[in-house]
Design a protein around this motif. Structure first.
Motif, PDB file in Angstrom:
ATOM      1  N   ARG A 138       0.872  -1.079  -0.053  1.00 45.87           N
ATOM      2  CA  ARG A 138      -0.150  -0.078  -0.127  1.00 45.87           C
ATOM      3  C   ARG A 138       0.960   1.182  -0.089  1.00 45.87           C
ATOM      4  O   ARG A 138       1.459   1.543   1.065  1.00 45.87           O
ATOM      5  CB  ARG A 138      -1.050  -0.128   1.240  1.00 45.87           C
ATOM      6  CG  ARG A 138      -2.038   0.952   1.179  1.00 45.87           C
ATOM      7  CD  ARG A 138      -3.402   0.135   1.259  1.00 45.87           C
ATOM      8  NE  ARG A 138      -3.343  -1.083   0.337  1.00 45.87           N
ATOM      9  CZ  ARG A 138      -3.325  -2.373   0.661  1.00 45.87           C
ATOM     10  NH1 ARG A 138      -3.140  -2.740   2.007  1.00 45.87           N
ATOM     11  NH2 ARG A 138      -2.918  -3.285  -0.168  1.00 45.87           N
TER      12      ARG A 138
ATOM     13  N   LEU B  93     -10.881   2.359  -5.171  1.00 44.59           N
ATOM     14  CA  LEU B  93     -10.878   0.959  -5.187  1.00 44.59           C
ATOM     15  C   LEU B  93      -9.528   0.628  -5.891  1.00 44.59           C
ATOM     16  O   LEU B  93      -9.164   1.211  -6.902  1.00 44.59           O
ATOM     17  CB  LEU B  93     -11.874   0.183  -5.953  1.00 44.59           C
ATOM     18  CG  LEU B  93     -13.266   0.031  -5.142  1.00 44.59           C
ATOM     19  CD1 LEU B  93     -14.404  -0.539  -6.145  1.00 44.59           C
ATOM     20  CD2 LEU B  93     -13.088  -0.998  -4.058  1.00 44.59           C
ATOM     21  N   ARG B  94      -8.816  -0.467  -5.321  1.00 40.63           N
ATOM     22  CA  ARG B  94      -7.457  -0.771  -5.986  1.00 40.63           C
ATOM     23  C   ARG B  94      -7.121  -2.182  -6.141  1.00 40.63           C
ATOM     24  O   ARG B  94      -7.755  -2.720  -5.530  1.00 40.63           O
ATOM     25  CB  ARG B  94      -6.171  -0.054  -4.991  1.00 40.63           C
ATOM     26  CG  ARG B  94      -6.666  -0.228  -3.626  1.00 40.63           C
ATOM     27  CD  ARG B  94      -5.610   0.558  -2.801  1.00 40.63           C
ATOM     28  NE  ARG B  94      -5.725   1.940  -3.118  1.00 40.63           N
ATOM     29  CZ  ARG B  94      -4.471   2.879  -2.913  1.00 40.63           C
ATOM     30  NH1 ARG B  94      -3.335   2.282  -2.242  1.00 40.63           N
ATOM     31  NH2 ARG B  94      -4.505   3.973  -3.274  1.00 40.63           N
ATOM     32  N   ALA B  95      -6.150  -2.554  -6.972  1.00 38.68           N
ATOM     33  CA  ALA B  95      -5.923  -3.878  -7.127  1.00 38.68           C
ATOM     34  C   ALA B  95      -4.345  -3.912  -7.429  1.00 38.68           C
ATOM     35  O   ALA B  95      -3.616  -2.819  -7.653  1.00 38.68           O
ATOM     36  CB  ALA B  95      -6.440  -4.360  -8.792  1.00 38.68           C
TER      37      ALA B  95
ATOM     38  N   SER C 138      -3.965  -9.106  -4.789  1.00 40.17           N
ATOM     39  CA  SER C 138      -4.941  -8.520  -3.918  1.00 40.17           C
ATOM     40  C   SER C 138      -5.744  -7.499  -4.471  1.00 40.17           C
ATOM     41  O   SER C 138      -5.408  -6.802  -5.205  1.00 40.17           O
ATOM     42  CB  SER C 138      -4.417  -8.333  -2.590  1.00 40.17           C
ATOM     43  OG  SER C 138      -5.690  -8.610  -1.730  1.00 40.17           O
ATOM     44  N   VAL C 139      -6.709  -7.145  -3.497  1.00 37.34           N
ATOM     45  CA  VAL C 139      -7.509  -5.934  -3.755  1.00 37.34           C
ATOM     46  C   VAL C 139      -7.694  -5.059  -2.369  1.00 37.34           C
ATOM     47  O   VAL C 139      -7.318  -5.700  -1.328  1.00 37.34           O
ATOM     48  CB  VAL C 139      -8.997  -6.058  -4.270  1.00 37.34           C
ATOM     49  CG1 VAL C 139      -8.855  -6.797  -5.914  1.00 37.34           C
ATOM     50  CG2 VAL C 139      -9.703  -7.261  -3.421  1.00 37.34           C
ATOM     51  N   ALA C 140      -8.119  -4.027  -2.788  1.00 36.52           N
ATOM     52  CA  ALA C 140      -8.318  -3.075  -1.281  1.00 36.52           C
ATOM     53  C   ALA C 140      -9.071  -2.019  -1.724  1.00 36.52           C
ATOM     54  O   ALA C 140      -9.485  -1.518  -2.738  1.00 36.52           O
ATOM     55  CB  ALA C 140      -6.967  -2.462  -0.944  1.00 36.52           C
ATOM     56  N   HIS C 141      -9.620  -1.225  -0.657  1.00 29.27           N
ATOM     57  CA  HIS C 141     -10.260  -0.121  -0.907  1.00 29.27           C
ATOM     58  C   HIS C 141      -9.944   0.914   0.505  1.00 29.27           C
ATOM     59  O   HIS C 141      -9.590   0.588   1.435  1.00 29.27           O
ATOM     60  CB  HIS C 141     -11.919  -0.375  -0.185  1.00 29.27           C
ATOM     61  CG  HIS C 141     -12.578   0.985  -0.121  1.00 29.27           C
ATOM     62  ND1 HIS C 141     -12.622   2.016  -0.958  1.00 29.27           N
ATOM     63  CD2 HIS C 141     -13.244   1.374   1.170  1.00 29.27           C
ATOM     64  CE1 HIS C 141     -13.392   3.123  -0.437  1.00 29.27           C
ATOM     65  NE2 HIS C 141     -13.688   2.476   0.871  1.00 29.27           N
ATOM     66  N   GLU C 142      -9.337   2.167  -0.326  1.00 29.33           N
ATOM     67  CA  GLU C 142      -9.027   3.424   0.739  1.00 29.33           C
ATOM     68  C   GLU C 142     -10.212   4.498   0.857  1.00 29.33           C
ATOM     69  O   GLU C 142     -10.371   4.760  -0.253  1.00 29.33           O
ATOM     70  CB  GLU C 142      -7.734   3.972   0.236  1.00 29.33           C
ATOM     71  CG  GLU C 142      -6.431   2.872   0.082  1.00 29.33           C
ATOM     72  CD  GLU C 142      -6.003   2.373   1.472  1.00 29.33           C
ATOM     73  OE1 GLU C 142      -6.252   2.894   2.435  1.00 29.33           O
ATOM     74  OE2 GLU C 142      -5.650   1.181   1.619  1.00 29.33           O
ATOM     75  N   GLU C 143     -10.339   4.564   2.215  1.00 33.15           N
ATOM     76  CA  GLU C 143     -11.142   5.748   2.237  1.00 33.15           C
ATOM     77  C   GLU C 143     -10.303   6.954   2.324  1.00 33.15           C
ATOM     78  O   GLU C 143      -9.265   7.178   2.003  1.00 33.15           O
ATOM     79  CB  GLU C 143     -11.900   5.350   3.601  1.00 33.15           C
ATOM     80  CG  GLU C 143     -13.063   4.568   3.473  1.00 33.15           C
ATOM     81  CD  GLU C 143     -13.774   4.376   5.092  1.00 33.15           C
ATOM     82  OE1 GLU C 143     -13.374   4.910   5.948  1.00 33.15           O
ATOM     83  OE2 GLU C 143     -14.946   3.549   4.871  1.00 33.15           O
TER      84      GLU C 143
END
Lengths: 174, 174
Positions: free
Chosen positions: B2, B62-64, B51-56
């Motif tokens: 990240r 939304l990210r890969a 993997s995938v993720a979400h950052e507020e």
């Protein structure tokens, strides 16, 4: 693509829709019964990325939509309907706040993929074989085992809503 | 991984940390200056998913996280430190509620990837070349153009926090 409703909404908001629209196997109304995909396409975890998504509510997951080579080519060329041989996979994982990331950030804002969740789903295009369900065979696997027919009968009715993109919810993320 | 802090936190929570820890180019304290990655690794959009993720927050994406073959192999084998040749890519898109999906769902719960957002980032492993920054070269591209050094100098200080996984935030999503 989003098979979001195929399993967890069963019996909830879309129950009426499903009941009225889903082709049931063994039905006697003249329509062909749907055929479902019962084997996991090999190597799907190595496929390329179509897009990512987050579902709130009961699903509460982070998900990735992957495509085999036929799918990726069709997406990138904007080809519709998708050609036979297209396979689209939906993987999902627990939607987990990352304390590790948040500590580095200095604020709570990071959500990452935890353990696998909500099974793995596939759409397989074969216009003839799956003619009863818009040319798509649907599949859902929990721990490698196919879901039963009642679950799979909920897929097509909702995917039907996306007529202008060949029943596929997910758009390609460039 | 990240790189969430590399750009948008600049001047905010981590400013002090960055100011005190980031090796500055042209510094005279005896440490080597960091070397940054200035070219986009070709074909990264075809790499496999880590993997995938979400950052507020300000990122709100939304990210890969994708990896080249060396990266995927190392992840799957649990190999640490990552070998030279490893490249990890972070793509991100706007975090968009999907009215289309929500309509089919019958409730607001679906968030999908919109247009690309927050640039594309890379970590490139070369223990010798990037010795000044833990063996990793860092990169951030906006619309294909590399970010300036001030931005890139913010990467390493935060990645340093993940010492037990060779400075890489992201875990592999099975």
């Amino acid at each position: 693509m989003r098979w979001i409703v195929c399993v967890l909404v069963e019996g909830v908001a879309l129950a009426g829709m499903v009941a009225s629209m889903a082709p049931a196997s063994g039905q006697a109304d003249g329509e062909a019964a749907p055929i479902f995909v019962t084997e996991i396409p090999p190597g799907y975890r190595d496929w390329r990325l179509i897009s990512v998504a987050h579902e709130e509510g009961d699903l509460n997951d982070l998900r990735a939509i992957l495509g085999n080579d036929v799918a990726i080519k069709a997406y990138r060329e904007g080809r519709l309907p998708f050609p036979d041989g297209t396979i689209i996979a939906r993987l999902a994982w627990s939607y987990d706040p990352s304390e590790e990331n948040n500590t580095v950030f200095g604020r709570p804002q990071s959500f990452v993929a935890g353990p696998p969740k909500n099974g793995v789903q596939f759409m397989v295009k074969d216009a003839k074989k799956y003619a009863a369900t818009g040319g798509w065979g649907f599949a859902h696997f929990n721990d490698g085992k196919p879901a039963d027919e009642a679950v799979l009968n909920t897929c097509f009715p909702c995917h039907q809503a996306i007529k202008d993109r060949d029943l596929v919810f997910t758009r390609y993320a460039p």
